[in-house]
Motif scaffolding. Structure first.
Motif, PDB file in Angstrom:
ATOM      1  N   ILE A 311      43.835  32.880  14.864  1.00 57.07           N
ATOM      2  CA  ILE A 311      43.723  32.598  13.465  1.00 57.07           C
ATOM      3  C   ILE A 311      42.894  31.342  13.136  1.00 57.07           C
ATOM      4  CG2 ILE A 311      45.340  31.882  11.596  1.00 57.07           C
ATOM      5  CD1 ILE A 311      47.791  32.872  13.131  1.00 57.07           C
ATOM      6  N   ALA A 312      41.946  31.533  12.184  1.00 59.63           N
ATOM      7  CA  ALA A 312      41.058  30.521  12.018  1.00 59.63           C
ATOM      8  C   ALA A 312      40.601  31.041  10.741  1.00 59.63           C
ATOM      9  CB  ALA A 312      39.710  30.804  12.764  1.00 59.63           C
ATOM     10  N   ARG A 313      40.677  30.036   9.715  1.00 61.72           N
ATOM     11  CA  ARG A 313      40.040  29.944   8.294  1.00 61.72           C
ATOM     12  C   ARG A 313      38.842  29.299   8.292  1.00 61.72           C
ATOM     13  NH1 ARG A 313      42.823  33.576   7.651  1.00 61.72           N
ATOM     14  NH2 ARG A 313      40.832  34.165   6.336  1.00 61.72           N
ATOM     15  N   GLY A 314      38.000  29.660   7.293  1.00 56.27           N
ATOM     16  CA  GLY A 314      36.667  28.941   7.166  1.00 56.27           C
ATOM     17  C   GLY A 314      35.763  28.693   8.245  1.00 56.27           C
ATOM     18  N   ILE A 315      34.997  27.787   8.282  1.00 55.54           N
ATOM     19  CA  ILE A 315      34.051  27.418   9.526  1.00 55.54           C
ATOM     20  C   ILE A 315      34.613  26.600  10.468  1.00 55.54           C
ATOM     21  CG2 ILE A 315      31.583  26.438  10.085  1.00 55.54           C
ATOM     22  CD1 ILE A 315      30.721  27.577   7.377  1.00 55.54           C
ATOM     23  N   GLN A 316      34.655  26.881  11.605  1.00 57.76           N
ATOM     24  CA  GLN A 316      35.048  25.812  12.795  1.00 57.76           C
ATOM     25  C   GLN A 316      34.107  24.746  13.076  1.00 57.76           C
ATOM     26  OE1 GLN A 316      38.185  26.166  14.144  1.00 57.76           O
ATOM     27  NE2 GLN A 316      38.528  27.099  12.250  1.00 57.76           N
ATOM     28  N   ASN A 317      34.312  23.490  12.652  1.00 57.95           N
ATOM     29  CA  ASN A 317      33.417  22.435  12.927  1.00 57.95           C
ATOM     30  C   ASN A 317      33.372  22.193  14.549  1.00 57.95           C
ATOM     31  OD1 ASN A 317      32.845  20.888  10.631  1.00 57.95           O
ATOM     32  ND2 ASN A 317      34.876  21.288  10.246  1.00 57.95           N
ATOM     33  N   LYS A 318      34.489  22.665  15.287  1.00 60.80           N
ATOM     34  CA  LYS A 318      34.151  22.483  16.552  1.00 60.80           C
ATOM     35  C   LYS A 318      33.097  23.432  17.316  1.00 60.80           C
ATOM     36  CE  LYS A 318      38.604  23.540  17.735  1.00 60.80           C
ATOM     37  NZ  LYS A 318      39.123  23.797  16.604  1.00 60.80           N
ATOM     38  N   VAL A 319      32.992  24.591  16.692  1.00 62.73           N
ATOM     39  CA  VAL A 319      31.867  25.502  16.998  1.00 62.73           C
ATOM     40  C   VAL A 319      30.471  24.904  16.804  1.00 62.73           C
ATOM     41  CG1 VAL A 319      30.833  27.831  16.975  1.00 62.73           C
ATOM     42  CG2 VAL A 319      33.432  27.589  17.101  1.00 62.73           C
ATOM     43  N   LEU A 320      30.204  24.390  15.490  1.00 63.53           N
ATOM     44  CA  LEU A 320      29.175  23.905  15.035  1.00 63.53           C
ATOM     45  C   LEU A 320      28.707  22.620  16.041  1.00 63.53           C
ATOM     46  CD1 LEU A 320      29.314  24.021  11.277  1.00 63.53           C
ATOM     47  CD2 LEU A 320      28.015  25.544  12.791  1.00 63.53           C
ATOM     48  N   GLU A 321      30.014  21.772  16.290  1.00 64.37           N
ATOM     49  CA  GLU A 321      29.522  20.512  17.138  1.00 64.37           C
ATOM     50  C   GLU A 321      29.125  20.970  18.591  1.00 64.37           C
ATOM     51  OE1 GLU A 321      33.036  17.821  15.007  1.00 64.37           O
ATOM     52  OE2 GLU A 321      33.310  18.503  17.014  1.00 64.37           O
ATOM     53  N   ALA A 322      29.805  21.849  19.057  1.00 66.44           N
ATOM     54  CA  ALA A 322      29.146  22.463  20.691  1.00 66.44           C
ATOM     55  C   ALA A 322      27.748  22.990  20.390  1.00 66.44           C
ATOM     56  CB  ALA A 322      30.243  23.300  21.040  1.00 66.44           C
ATOM     57  N   MET A 323      27.599  23.877  19.355  1.00 66.04           N
ATOM     58  CA  MET A 323      26.183  24.484  19.136  1.00 66.04           C
ATOM     59  C   MET A 323      25.188  23.283  18.988  1.00 66.04           C
ATOM     60  SD  MET A 323      27.050  27.634  16.839  1.00 66.04           S
ATOM     61  CE  MET A 323      25.640  28.284  16.747  1.00 66.04           C
ATOM     62  N   ALA A 324      25.362  22.248  18.080  1.00 66.64           N
ATOM     63  CA  ALA A 324      24.717  21.312  18.200  1.00 66.64           C
ATOM     64  C   ALA A 324      24.288  20.525  19.583  1.00 66.64           C
ATOM     65  CB  ALA A 324      25.026  20.266  16.875  1.00 66.64           C
ATOM     66  N   MET A 325      25.324  20.446  20.373  1.00 69.43           N
ATOM     67  CA  MET A 325      25.030  19.727  21.696  1.00 69.43           C
ATOM     68  C   MET A 325      24.636  20.711  22.579  1.00 69.43           C
ATOM     69  SD  MET A 325      26.128  16.338  21.212  1.00 69.43           S
ATOM     70  CE  MET A 325      26.481  15.970  22.869  1.00 69.43           C
ATOM     71  N   ALA A 326      23.959  21.850  22.109  1.00 65.67           N
ATOM     72  CA  ALA A 326      23.055  22.880  22.897  1.00 65.67           C
ATOM     73  C   ALA A 326      24.159  23.487  23.995  1.00 65.67           C
ATOM     74  CB  ALA A 326      21.687  22.039  23.592  1.00 65.67           C
ATOM     75  N   ARG A 327      25.246  23.627  23.983  1.00 58.31           N
ATOM     76  CA  ARG A 327      26.197  24.172  24.699  1.00 58.31           C
ATOM     77  C   ARG A 327      26.227  25.773  24.551  1.00 58.31           C
ATOM     78  NH1 ARG A 327      25.639  22.455  28.909  1.00 58.31           N
ATOM     79  NH2 ARG A 327      23.793  21.758  28.023  1.00 58.31           N
ATOM     80  N   PRO A 328      26.587  26.684  25.286  1.00 55.39           N
ATOM     81  CA  PRO A 328      26.803  27.947  24.904  1.00 55.39           C
ATOM     82  C   PRO A 328      28.238  27.790  24.757  1.00 55.39           C
ATOM     83  CG  PRO A 328      26.732  27.443  27.553  1.00 55.39           C
ATOM     84  CD  PRO A 328      26.151  26.254  26.950  1.00 55.39           C
ATOM     85  N   VAL A 329      28.578  28.667  23.862  1.00 55.33           N
ATOM     86  CA  VAL A 329      29.715  28.948  22.957  1.00 55.33           C
ATOM     87  C   VAL A 329      30.402  30.168  23.323  1.00 55.33           C
ATOM     88  CG1 VAL A 329      31.305  28.261  21.119  1.00 55.33           C
ATOM     89  CG2 VAL A 329      29.461  27.080  21.413  1.00 55.33           C
ATOM     90  N   VAL A 330      31.704  30.460  23.870  1.00 56.89           N
ATOM     91  CA  VAL A 330      32.208  31.750  23.951  1.00 56.89           C
ATOM     92  C   VAL A 330      33.378  31.910  22.978  1.00 56.89           C
ATOM     93  CG1 VAL A 330      33.424  33.311  25.437  1.00 56.89           C
ATOM     94  CG2 VAL A 330      31.545  31.729  26.518  1.00 56.89           C
ATOM     95  N   LEU A 331      33.474  32.758  21.919  1.00 55.98           N
ATOM     96  CA  LEU A 331      34.364  32.497  21.070  1.00 55.98           C
ATOM     97  C   LEU A 331      34.854  33.886  20.419  1.00 55.98           C
ATOM     98  CD1 LEU A 331      32.422  31.524  17.741  1.00 55.98           C
ATOM     99  CD2 LEU A 331      31.387  32.240  19.533  1.00 55.98           C
ATOM    100  N   SER A 332      36.154  33.802  19.800  1.00 58.92           N
ATOM    101  CA  SER A 332      36.735  34.952  19.085  1.00 58.92           C
ATOM    102  C   SER A 332      35.817  35.217  17.694  1.00 58.92           C
ATOM    103  CB  SER A 332      37.993  34.868  18.610  1.00 58.92           C
ATOM    104  OG  SER A 332      37.987  33.602  17.844  1.00 58.92           O
ATOM    105  N   PRO A 333      35.871  36.667  17.110  1.00 60.33           N
ATOM    106  CA  PRO A 333      35.360  36.726  15.893  1.00 60.33           C
ATOM    107  C   PRO A 333      35.805  35.969  14.868  1.00 60.33           C
ATOM    108  CG  PRO A 333      35.943  38.669  17.085  1.00 60.33           C
ATOM    109  CD  PRO A 333      36.458  37.806  18.069  1.00 60.33           C
ATOM    110  N   GLU A 334      37.008  35.575  14.961  1.00 62.77           N
ATOM    111  CA  GLU A 334      37.859  34.665  13.969  1.00 62.77           C
ATOM    112  C   GLU A 334      37.048  33.438  13.850  1.00 62.77           C
ATOM    113  OE1 GLU A 334      40.919  37.668  15.358  1.00 62.77           O
ATOM    114  OE2 GLU A 334      39.411  36.382  16.298  1.00 62.77           O
TER     115      GLU A 334
END
Length: 410
Positions: A311-334
């Protein structure tokens, strides 16, 4: 000049260390550049109250008080008054008096409401502009909780139903209603019973790419000292969607990953972990860190960041932060919703447990591919998700574009 601005937030916008406070913090900073801002907000902890000096530096005037009403009392009030608990929990008599006095004494041209809980403070007779940032569709979130069953199902269904009414009331009251993504805005519009005359806009979240920069911070020493691989999840760990995602990883994803990589460790990083999570600390490759002063050392040390939210609403800051830190992110469509990045290039999206496991293993087994994805992720965030670019429409939304143009030309 649109007059002065009254900014109402359910949490003090300092420090910007969780999703809603990150957004409110950057909105407040930009609004303070447009016009004098008066800020009314609530605090939940001693740490929140300690931010008053930061608030005073940016606000022309402010009100900050502890939100001390116990949740059971808020629930009883909500039942007695036919209101959502979300409103009664954030109802504060002192803040109401301060709002009334500020509107009476200051030339307020715009009231900016951050989060639906604060719309109750806007008087019906206020004749200026009202902007409501709902961020995401909270009523839909509670409806999703209600569908999961369990002892809270009736409470969640009631909250979803009543919040939907309040959200629609605010949308008709507002000059403009904001959401963090086009998808969230479209969802809200589709749920309105009377959409005529409602202006809905997407104002996406940004990211501070100077602060979240892998060259600006060293890996956490404990993670750096262990061979790993290290899998990291960040977030407020008493927030139900985060708890569910962390348990999903610990119980359903990690065992399969550890069969291929016996040294794999799953790090749960974030304040207030619930007992169900704390009990997992030290077991089967799981570390539950709780609140940390800085999540960046954990992110930069991660071989992969996981965000399997259901369950996720809106944009996930945790994802943007990890991407900004140049990390590969594995995530759900939500968790990917609202981020216009490409699957397979900027992050790895998978819906089901086995697919998430497969995507994670593929990255762990190919360090070059993981690094390439991380570099592409940071490039995407730097080019498309900076706060300055995201907040460009704000001047027009609060009615200041013409005034700013005249000021810049002077």
């Amino acid at each position: 000049m649109p007059g002065e601005i009254l900014f109402l937030a359910h949490r003090v916008p300092f420090p910007p260390d969780r999703g809603d406070k990150i957004r409110s913090h950057h909105l407040l900073k930009r609004l303070a550049e447009i016009a004098p801002v008066h800020v009314g907000c609530l605090a939940e902890t001693d740490g929140d109250m300690a931010q008053e000096s930061e608030l005073a530096e940016i606000a022309r005037s402010h009100f900050l008080a502890r939100r001390a009403k116990p949740l059971p009392l808020a629930g009883i009030e909500a039942l007695a008054r036919g209101l959502p608990v979300s409103l009664t929990a954030f109802d504060h008599a002192g803040l109401r008096r301060w709002v009334a006095a500020t509107l009476a004494e200051r030339p307020i041209g715009t009231v900016f409401v951050f989060s639906g809980q604060m719309g109750q403070y806007v008087p019906a007779d206020f004749g200026g502009r009202v902007v409501v940032d709902l961020c995401d569709v909270d009523s839909a979130k509670f409806e999703a909780y209600g569908k999961q069953g369990g002892p809270r199902a009736w409470i969640d269904r009631r909250e979803g139903r009543l919040l939907a009414r309040e959200e629609e009331r605010l949308a008709h009251r507002a000059h403009c209603t904001l959401f963090v993504s086009k998808a969230e805005a479209a969802l809200f519009r589709s749920r309105l019973r009377s959409p005529a005359g409602v202006r809905i806009e997407a104002l996406r979240n940004g990211i501070d790419t100077t602060t979240f920069d892998p060259v600006a911070v060293a890996p956490h020493p404990e993670l750096a000292a262990e061979p790993g691989p290290h899998l990291v999840f960040t977030g407020q760990m008493d927030y139900a969607p985060n708890v569910t995602a962390a348990l999903r990883t610990a119980e359903r994803l990690l065992p399969a990953i550890r069969r291929a990589h016996p040294g794999a460790t799953f790090h749960v990083v974030g304040r207030a972990p619930v007992p169900q999570l704390r009990r997992l600390d030290g077991r089967n490759g799981i570390r539950v860190w709780g609140e940390v002063p800085d999540v960046r050392p954990f992110l930069v040390a991660a071989d992969a960041v996981l965000a399997p939210l259901e369950i996720a609403r809106g944009i996930q800051n945790k994802v943007l932060e990890a991407m900004a830190m140049a990390r590969p992110v594995v995530l759900s469509p939500e968790a990917a919703t609202g981020i216009d990045a490409r699957d397979g290039e900027h992050f790895a999206v998978a819906a089901h447990d086995q697919a998430l496991i497969d995507r994670a293993l593929a990255l762990l087994q190919d360090a070059t591919a993981a690094a390439t994805m991380g570099v592409a992720a940071r490039r995407y965030v730097v080019e498309h998700q900076g706060w300055a670019a995201m907040l460009v429409p704000l001047s027009e939304i609060v009615g200041a574009r013409g005034a700013e143009a005249r000021r810049d030309a002077a």
